[in-house]
Design a protein around this motif. Structure first.
Motif, PDB file in Angstrom:
ATOM      1  N   GLY A 140       1.435   6.006   2.165  1.00 21.66           N
ATOM      2  CA  GLY A 140       0.208   5.335   1.740  1.00 21.66           C
ATOM      3  C   GLY A 140      -1.000   6.077   2.281  1.00 21.66           C
ATOM      4  O   GLY A 140      -0.889   6.893   3.209  1.00 21.66           O
TER       5      GLY A 140
ATOM      6  N   ASN B  26       0.804  -1.213   0.000  1.00 23.54           N
ATOM      7  CA  ASN B  26       0.000   0.000   0.000  1.00 23.54           C
ATOM      8  C   ASN B  26       0.842   1.269   0.000  1.00 23.54           C
ATOM      9  O   ASN B  26       0.294   2.366   0.044  1.00 23.54           O
TER      10      ASN B  26
ATOM     11  N   GLN C 271       3.338   4.082  -1.533  1.00 22.22           N
ATOM     12  CA  GLN C 271       3.857   4.728  -2.737  1.00 22.22           C
ATOM     13  C   GLN C 271       5.269   5.216  -2.434  1.00 22.22           C
ATOM     14  O   GLN C 271       5.485   5.928  -1.455  1.00 22.22           O
TER      15      GLN C 271
ATOM     16  N   GLY D  99       8.440   6.529   1.922  1.00 20.87           N
ATOM     17  CA  GLY D  99       7.254   6.192   1.131  1.00 20.87           C
ATOM     18  C   GLY D  99       6.011   6.536   1.924  1.00 20.87           C
ATOM     19  O   GLY D  99       6.075   6.783   3.136  1.00 20.87           O
TER      20      GLY D  99
ATOM     21  N   ILE E 287       3.668  10.349  -8.353  1.00 18.20           N
ATOM     22  CA  ILE E 287       2.689   9.416  -7.798  1.00 18.20           C
ATOM     23  C   ILE E 287       1.338  10.120  -7.748  1.00 18.20           C
ATOM     24  O   ILE E 287       1.269  11.350  -7.714  1.00 18.20           O
TER      25      ILE E 287
ATOM     26  N   GLU F 201      -2.899   9.263  -6.231  1.00 11.39           N
ATOM     27  CA  GLU F 201      -3.841   8.316  -5.651  1.00 11.39           C
ATOM     28  C   GLU F 201      -5.103   9.046  -5.188  1.00 11.39           C
ATOM     29  O   GLU F 201      -5.043  10.187  -4.722  1.00 11.39           O
TER      30      GLU F 201
END
Length: 205
Positions: A145, A19, A21, A143, A119, A121
């Motif tokens: 999520g 999950n 990125q 990272g 990225i 989302e």
């Protein structure tokens, strides 16, 4: 037993990593949101090179712990009432370089420098951002999520609104009973008139 426990931990780490990125190597974090209400503010801490170092969320009037590193260099994005994040853009290299939060009101707020791999989302047309997880090192955020939830906004402790369907059915039943009672009363009135007429005819005889 130890082998099973190790495999379970590895499986959990793998699921969490799916999950995320960006980069998955580092210390995993999850900002707990349960029972705290909606996100009202997002605070990002920077490294000297303006990479994203740490993150903190405010749920209503309650701030979460800082995940990643604290710094005197930080920015904060405060949302208005009935405003919530519906999409997140960003860029990542060795660290998280930037994040841009887009709200249902059309507001955009960017943290960091937009460079590296992009990225993007979102949770879908009927969802908004509920909380954030991710991975960090001693240098920066590696990272990130996002957890999304349905667009039914409530304050902490506020009861879940009930559907009017049940009430509508009850009202319909009550109305039907009243109509049936009125029909019965009308029938009784007709019978009374008929009986009175018959009695009148008998008297005339």
């Amino acid at each position: 037993m130890l082998l099973l426990l190790t495999l379970a931990l590895l499986a959990g780490a793998t699921c969490r990593a799916q999950n995320i990125q960006g980069n998955n190597i580092g210390t995993y974090f999850y900002i707990v949101d349960e029972g705290k209400g909606e996100i009202k503010s997002i605070r990002i801490f920077y490294t000297g090179a303006r990479l994203l170092k740490g993150i903190q969320l405010q749920f209503q009037n309650q701030w979460s712990d800082i995940q990643g590193g604290r710094s005197s260099r930080f920015e904060e994005f405060l949302m208005n009432d009935d405003e919530y994040v519906i999409k997140v853009l960003g860029s990542v290299g060795l660290c998280m370089n930037s994040l841009t939060f887009i709200t249902n009101k059309g507001t955009e707020f960017s943290f960091g420098k937009k460079k590296g791999r992009p990225i993007a989302e979102s949770g879908g047309p009927d969802q908004h951002l509920q909380t954030i997880n991710g991975v960090y090192s001693h240098i920066c955020l590696q990272g990130i999520g996002f957890k999304w939830t349905d667009n039914i906004l409530r304050r902490p402790g506020e009861p879940v609104p009930t559907s009017g369907t049940a009430k509508g059915k009850e009202d319909s039943k009550d109305k039907k009973k009243e109509e049936q009672q009125e029909e019965e009363d009308d029938d009784d009135d007709v019978d009374d008139v008929h009986n009175n007429f018959e009695e009148w005819k008998d008297e005339k005889k």
